[in-house]
Design an enzyme around this catalytic site. Sequence first.
Site, PDB file in Angstrom:
ATOM      1  N   HIS A  41       9.201   5.070   0.981  1.00  9.49           N
ATOM      2  CA  HIS A  41      10.261   5.440   2.113  1.00  9.49           C
ATOM      3  C   HIS A  41      11.796   5.130   1.604  1.00  9.49           C
ATOM      4  CE1 HIS A  41      10.481   0.901   3.047  1.00  9.49           C
ATOM      5  NE2 HIS A  41      11.526   1.136   3.541  1.00  9.49           N
ATOM      6  N   ASP A  71       3.174   3.496  -0.035  1.00  9.13           N
ATOM      7  CA  ASP A  71       4.680   3.475  -0.035  1.00  9.13           C
ATOM      8  C   ASP A  71       5.263   2.734  -1.226  1.00  9.13           C
ATOM      9  OD1 ASP A  71       7.185   3.004   1.255  1.00  9.13           O
ATOM     10  OD2 ASP A  71       6.680   1.361   2.496  1.00  9.13           O
ATOM     11  N   SER A 156      14.562  -3.025   0.944  1.00  6.42           N
ATOM     12  CA  SER A 156      13.191  -2.069   0.709  1.00  6.42           C
ATOM     13  C   SER A 156      13.143  -1.848  -0.544  1.00  6.42           C
ATOM     14  CB  SER A 156      13.032  -1.061   1.702  1.00  6.42           C
ATOM     15  OG  SER A 156      12.775  -1.566   2.830  1.00  6.42           O
TER      16      SER A 156
END
Length: 320
Positions: A41, A71, A156
């Site tokens: 992402h 992901d 992230s």
Amino acid sequence: MSPKDIALAYTPSVVHLFTDTGSGTGFVIDAAAGLVMTNAHVVSGAGVLKAGLSSGEQVSAKTLGTAPCEDLAVVQLNEVPETLVEVTLGDSEELVSQDTVTAIGYPTAFGDSRTQDAVTTSGAVQSPNLSAAPDSSLPNYSSLIQHDATINPGNSGGPLFNDEGQVVGINTLGNTLANGRIVQGQYYSISVDRAEQFIDRLTAGESMSDIGLTGFAFSEADISGVYSDGSQVQREILDKGYDGLFVDSVTSGSPADDASIFVNDLILSANGVETNSFAELCDVLASASSGETVNLTGMYLQDTGTKKVGDLWEAEVELQ
């Protein structure tokens, strides 16, 4: 190793990733080849990808392979500085509750994000292995480490280290709100044992279950800023019993792009299966083989020259 020892040794392994839509973190898994692991992402829909290094250098990069339903992604630096340090991957299966873990990354902060230094936080493992379906825009995660080493947007894709200085997780998300109540100190990392099942294929340039789009539940979308009468359109469609996947990014040159699927489109089904979340789309894609055609149905959300709001469309996308 203490968190301070880990920060000193491995900050040069941590990369600040910039796209035209946001930023995230990655970590070097092969210094000689300039290979960096991150979350899918972070790079999804990116038209431009650059990497900021701990030395202050900034180099361009490219996405090699993505597994959006896991992901996970691997990117490659187009220029490979000699200052890169690669990490050692550990064994997340050995983690137990209250083991010390350390996160390094580039969370959102005041000031110019492109010049910020890496931030190190530490905490303890709360649960070493669990599954979760956290949000309609995200896949179902089959193997997560829950911990309280603070991570925030921008972290992230960054590394989670054990106390031996080995990467045991990929920092991915935090749980901040449940049933209208604030949640504190719950952060999640994809276990490295899970990630290692895909690394070789990703570094070889393979993408898995990827048609090049992301989205979230139409019932949760705020489209009032997209269309002048968006809220009314949304209410009318939902009142008729329709929900779906509201597309929020499409990667240029992807199968979705080739099939003329656009940002703000509404996907209703994939291969005849209702698709109201990204995880539901992933369930269909995971059941298809590479090169197989996936049939999508959707709905127009605004008038075109020949189509009206509420008219249906069909598209075929070839699974990479």
